[in-house]
Design a protein around this motif. Structure first.
Motif, mmCIF file in Angstrom:
data_model
loop_
_atom_site.group_PDB
_atom_site.id
_atom_site.type_symbol
_atom_site.label_atom_id
_atom_site.label_comp_id
_atom_site.label_asym_id
_atom_site.label_seq_id
_atom_site.Cartn_x
_atom_site.Cartn_y
_atom_site.Cartn_z
ATOM 1 N N ASP A 90 -3.811 4.347 -6.294
ATOM 2 C CA ASP A 90 -4.769 3.698 -5.399
ATOM 3 C C ASP A 90 -4.027 2.759 -4.449
ATOM 4 O OD1 ASP A 90 -7.042 2.887 -4.164
ATOM 5 O OD2 ASP A 90 -7.971 1.958 -5.912
ATOM 6 N N GLU A 91 -4.496 2.709 -3.214
ATOM 7 C CA GLU A 91 -3.900 1.837 -2.215
ATOM 8 C C GLU A 91 -4.517 0.449 -2.310
ATOM 9 O OE1 GLU A 91 -3.274 1.700 2.655
ATOM 10 O OE2 GLU A 91 -4.793 2.993 1.745
ATOM 11 N N MET A 92 -3.685 -0.591 -2.157
ATOM 12 C CA MET A 92 -4.183 -1.955 -2.153
ATOM 13 C C MET A 92 -4.276 -2.449 -0.714
ATOM 14 S SD MET A 92 -2.757 -3.968 -5.468
ATOM 15 C CE MET A 92 -4.196 -5.022 -5.439
ATOM 16 N N ILE A 93 -5.401 -3.111 -0.385
ATOM 17 C CA ILE A 93 -5.684 -3.571 0.972
ATOM 18 C C ILE A 93 -5.920 -5.073 0.931
ATOM 19 C CG2 ILE A 93 -7.144 -3.231 3.004
ATOM 20 C CD1 ILE A 93 -8.001 -0.553 1.796
ATOM 21 N N GLN A 94 -5.358 -5.792 1.896
ATOM 22 C CA GLN A 94 -5.485 -7.249 1.931
ATOM 23 C C GLN A 94 -6.684 -7.665 2.772
ATOM 24 O OE1 GLN A 94 -2.413 -9.507 3.941
ATOM 25 N NE2 GLN A 94 -2.554 -11.161 2.455
ATOM 26 N N CYS A 95 -7.448 -8.620 2.256
ATOM 27 C CA CYS A 95 -8.559 -9.209 3.003
ATOM 28 C C CYS A 95 -7.994 -10.223 3.992
ATOM 29 C CB CYS A 95 -9.547 -9.879 2.060
ATOM 30 S SG CYS A 95 -10.848 -10.834 2.889
ATOM 31 N N ILE A 96 -8.435 -10.174 5.245
ATOM 32 C CA ILE A 96 -7.872 -11.058 6.261
ATOM 33 C C ILE A 96 -8.465 -12.468 6.192
ATOM 34 C CG2 ILE A 96 -7.214 -9.224 7.826
ATOM 35 C CD1 ILE A 96 -10.211 -11.159 8.785
ATOM 36 N N VAL A 97 -9.474 -12.694 5.368
ATOM 37 C CA VAL A 97 -10.066 -14.028 5.242
ATOM 38 C C VAL A 97 -9.452 -14.780 4.063
ATOM 39 C CG1 VAL A 97 -12.194 -15.347 4.919
ATOM 40 C CG2 VAL A 97 -12.214 -13.289 6.327
ATOM 41 N N CYS A 98 -9.606 -14.262 2.849
ATOM 42 C CA CYS A 98 -9.072 -14.939 1.654
ATOM 43 C C CYS A 98 -7.623 -14.561 1.371
ATOM 44 C CB CYS A 98 -9.936 -14.629 0.442
ATOM 45 S SG CYS A 98 -9.901 -12.889 -0.081
ATOM 46 N N GLU A 99 -7.111 -13.482 2.003
ATOM 47 C CA GLU A 99 -5.734 -12.995 1.865
ATOM 48 C C GLU A 99 -5.411 -12.481 0.466
ATOM 49 O OE1 GLU A 99 -2.919 -15.009 5.003
ATOM 50 O OE2 GLU A 99 -3.808 -16.572 3.778
ATOM 51 N N CYS A 115 -7.111 -8.682 -6.839
ATOM 52 C CA CYS A 115 -8.326 -7.885 -6.801
ATOM 53 C C CYS A 115 -9.432 -8.491 -7.661
ATOM 54 C CB CYS A 115 -8.022 -6.443 -7.229
ATOM 55 S SG CYS A 115 -9.372 -5.271 -6.929
ATOM 56 N N THR A 116 -10.587 -7.860 -7.666
ATOM 57 C CA THR A 116 -11.700 -8.308 -8.509
ATOM 58 C C THR A 116 -11.446 -7.997 -9.979
ATOM 59 O OG1 THR A 116 -12.818 -6.189 -8.090
ATOM 60 C CG2 THR A 116 -13.387 -8.032 -6.657
ATOM 61 N N CYS A 117 -10.513 -7.067 -10.236
ATOM 62 C CA CYS A 117 -10.196 -6.714 -11.624
ATOM 63 C C CYS A 117 -9.207 -7.690 -12.249
ATOM 64 C CB CYS A 117 -9.657 -5.290 -11.698
ATOM 65 S SG CYS A 117 -8.157 -5.027 -10.717
ATOM 66 N N LYS A 118 -8.626 -8.585 -11.435
ATOM 67 C CA LYS A 118 -7.694 -9.611 -11.937
ATOM 68 C C LYS A 118 -6.554 -8.999 -12.751
ATOM 69 C CE LYS A 118 -10.554 -12.536 -10.161
ATOM 70 N NZ LYS A 118 -10.259 -13.054 -8.796
ATOM 71 N N ARG A 119 -5.901 -8.002 -12.129
ATOM 72 C CA ARG A 119 -4.800 -7.330 -12.783
ATOM 73 C C ARG A 119 -3.516 -7.568 -11.983
ATOM 74 N NH1 ARG A 119 -4.734 -6.228 -17.689
ATOM 75 N NH2 ARG A 119 -3.178 -4.600 -17.264
ATOM 76 N N PRO A 120 -2.351 -7.490 -12.634
ATOM 77 C CA PRO A 120 -1.084 -7.675 -11.915
ATOM 78 C C PRO A 120 -0.773 -6.465 -11.042
ATOM 79 C CG PRO A 120 -0.653 -7.059 -14.188
ATOM 80 C CD PRO A 120 -2.132 -7.261 -14.085
ATOM 81 N N TYR A 121 0.181 -6.645 -10.152
ATOM 82 C CA TYR A 121 0.641 -5.527 -9.328
ATOM 83 C C TYR A 121 2.170 -5.536 -9.281
ATOM 84 C CZ TYR A 121 1.343 -2.274 -5.514
ATOM 85 O OH TYR A 121 1.751 -1.202 -4.772
ATOM 86 N N PRO A 122 2.796 -4.409 -9.619
ATOM 87 C CA PRO A 122 2.178 -3.175 -10.102
ATOM 88 C C PRO A 122 1.650 -3.331 -11.523
ATOM 89 C CG PRO A 122 4.570 -2.990 -10.136
ATOM 90 C CD PRO A 122 4.277 -4.292 -9.485
ATOM 91 N N ASP A 123 0.567 -2.610 -11.818
ATOM 92 C CA ASP A 123 -0.083 -2.699 -13.117
ATOM 93 C C ASP A 123 0.447 -1.593 -14.028
ATOM 94 O OD1 ASP A 123 -1.699 -3.010 -15.273
ATOM 95 O OD2 ASP A 123 -3.603 -2.859 -14.187
ATOM 96 N N PRO A 124 1.185 -1.936 -15.101
ATOM 97 C CA PRO A 124 1.755 -0.891 -15.972
ATOM 98 C C PRO A 124 0.691 -0.091 -16.723
ATOM 99 C CG PRO A 124 2.060 -3.072 -16.939
ATOM 100 C CD PRO A 124 1.533 -3.294 -15.564
ATOM 101 N N TRP A 177 -5.464 -9.350 -2.352
ATOM 102 C CA TRP A 177 -5.260 -7.901 -2.262
ATOM 103 C C TRP A 177 -6.215 -7.189 -3.202
ATOM 104 C CZ3 TRP A 177 -1.742 -5.492 1.033
ATOM 105 C CH2 TRP A 177 -0.881 -6.356 1.723
ATOM 106 N N PHE A 178 -6.789 -6.059 -2.747
ATOM 107 C CA PHE A 178 -7.814 -5.353 -3.515
ATOM 108 C C PHE A 178 -7.481 -3.868 -3.607
ATOM 109 C CE2 PHE A 178 -9.737 -9.094 -1.719
ATOM 110 C CZ PHE A 178 -10.599 -9.560 -2.702
ATOM 111 N N HIS A 179 -7.828 -3.290 -4.775
ATOM 112 C CA HIS A 179 -7.747 -1.841 -4.913
ATOM 113 C C HIS A 179 -8.833 -1.214 -4.041
ATOM 114 C CE1 HIS A 179 -5.903 -3.148 -8.813
ATOM 115 N NE2 HIS A 179 -5.037 -2.221 -8.453
ATOM 116 N N GLY A 180 -8.526 -0.071 -3.445
ATOM 117 C CA GLY A 180 -9.504 0.592 -2.592
ATOM 118 C C GLY A 180 -10.780 0.950 -3.322
ATOM 119 N N ARG A 181 -10.669 1.258 -4.620
ATOM 120 C CA ARG A 181 -11.853 1.666 -5.385
ATOM 121 C C ARG A 181 -12.696 0.479 -5.836
ATOM 122 N NH1 ARG A 181 -7.344 2.051 -8.767
ATOM 123 N NH2 ARG A 181 -7.529 1.100 -10.845
ATOM 124 N N HIS A 182 -12.242 -0.743 -5.602
ATOM 125 C CA HIS A 182 -12.981 -1.929 -6.036
ATOM 126 C C HIS A 182 -13.574 -2.705 -4.853
ATOM 127 C CE1 HIS A 182 -10.327 -1.988 -9.913
ATOM 128 N NE2 HIS A 182 -11.327 -1.126 -9.996
#
Length: 337
Positions: A60-69, A45-54, A71-76
């Protein structure tokens, strides 16, 4: 490996000198086509955090971008994602800036994000965006087409009605045929021109809104991208040729995964039985039951004596089993009528 598209393993090159690649023994020192982003270090994501983030307590649901592949948080994503069933693919903010041409398509193809009404924001109620101007124009066009079709139906009814005058019959037939030929010529010219003109240029000539957000797309949106010579060249320069590949879509990968799972769940023994005739099936089942019974009795002796079963014991059992099977076969007599 986090990136599945256009990626090769690094074993056997300068990154892992002591390992040899079993798939491609002869490799260069560096895989120049590989792209390493933060995913390779466990950050997303843009927050550069691990997943799962302790440390992240927000569900929040994470969604994958089909171009760069990535994964992003829905709120970001810069926009509230639609309901999960309303869209199939997402293009993140950075990739929309990289693939700037997609904004021209977004006005007509993209699924509108959800928006919060100010008076209900505190209550967490989410409503869908109202129809855009482009969508309203499309509705007007469709209603205009329906009106035109109704007019044509009336003309057909008038043509089919019997007439008392032979002269009026001739005029009706002549007028209808002339109108039909004219429409046929227009449709033929339209079809011919569609193969030569650029869909993207036509969309770019209209006004469209460009935002600094991610976009959400339906299942069949890629098939509507222009494939003229200029656009294909642009896709190649931007390294997004896969956008026109229907086998690269999320839906295609999901269908492939479902098919692979069904194949893994299949029982090889049942597949073998289904390929045999009835006599062969009965013989195989009898042989299996004999083997199971004799092996169980053989191993029970070791359990009763408390001794360990060795490799030599198993080999001895199967040698004896094959010997008994041969003796039974040799004693069988076949008669012909």
């Amino acid at each position: 490996v986090f990136l599945s598209r256009n990626f090769r393993c690094d074993c056997g090159n300068s990154k892992f000198k002591n390992l040899q690649c079993k798939l491609l023994p002869e490799k260069g020192k560096v895989n120049s086509g590989n792209k390493y982003n933060d995913n390779f270090y466990g950050l997303y994501c843009t927050c550069k955090r691990p997943y799962p983030d302790p440390e992240d307590e927000i569900p929040d649901e994470m969604i994958q971008c089909i171009v760069c592949e990535d994964w992003f948080h829905g709120r970001h994503l810069g926009a509230v994602p639609p309901e999960s069933g309303d869209f199939h693919e997402m293009v993140c903010q950075a990739c929309m800036n990289h693939c700037h041409f997609l904004w021209a398509y977004a006005s007509q193809l993209a699924v509108p994000p959800l928006t919060k009404v100010n008076s209900l924001e505190d209550e967490g109620i989410v409503l869908k965006v109202e129809e855009s101007e482009e969508q309203k124009k499309e509705i007007k066009k469709e209603s205009g087409v329906e009106h035109q079709e109704t007019k044509e139906e009336k003309q057909m009814e008038q043509f089919n009605e019997p007439s008392t005058s032979s002269g009026s019959d001739f005029l009706n037939v002549y007028g209808y045929c002339s109108e039909f030929l004219q429409k046929f010529a227009v449709e033929t010219a339209k079809t011919t021109s569609e193969s030569s003109f650029c869909k993207l240029k036509e969309l770019q000539s209209k006004q469209f809104l460009k935002k600094d957000t991610a976009t959400f797309w339906p299942s069949n949106w890629r098939s509507k991208l222009c494939t003229c010579e200029d656009c294909l060249k642009m896709y190649s320069e931007l390294e997004v040729q896969f956008l026109t590949d229907e086998c690269d879509t999320v839906l295609a990968y999901e269908n492939k995964g479902t098919s692979d799972q069904e194949t893994e769940r299949r029982d090889p023994l049942m597949d073998t039985l289904n390929s045999m005739n009835r006599v062969q099936q009965v013989e195989l089942i009898c042989e299996y039951n004999d083997l199971k019974t004799e092996l169980t009795d053989y191993l029970r002796r070791f359990a009763d004596e408390g001794t360990v079963v060795k490799r030599e014991d198993i080999q001895h059992f199967f040698e004896e089993f094959q010997s008994r099977k041969r003796r039974r076969t040799n004693r069988m007599q076949y008669y012909c009528s």
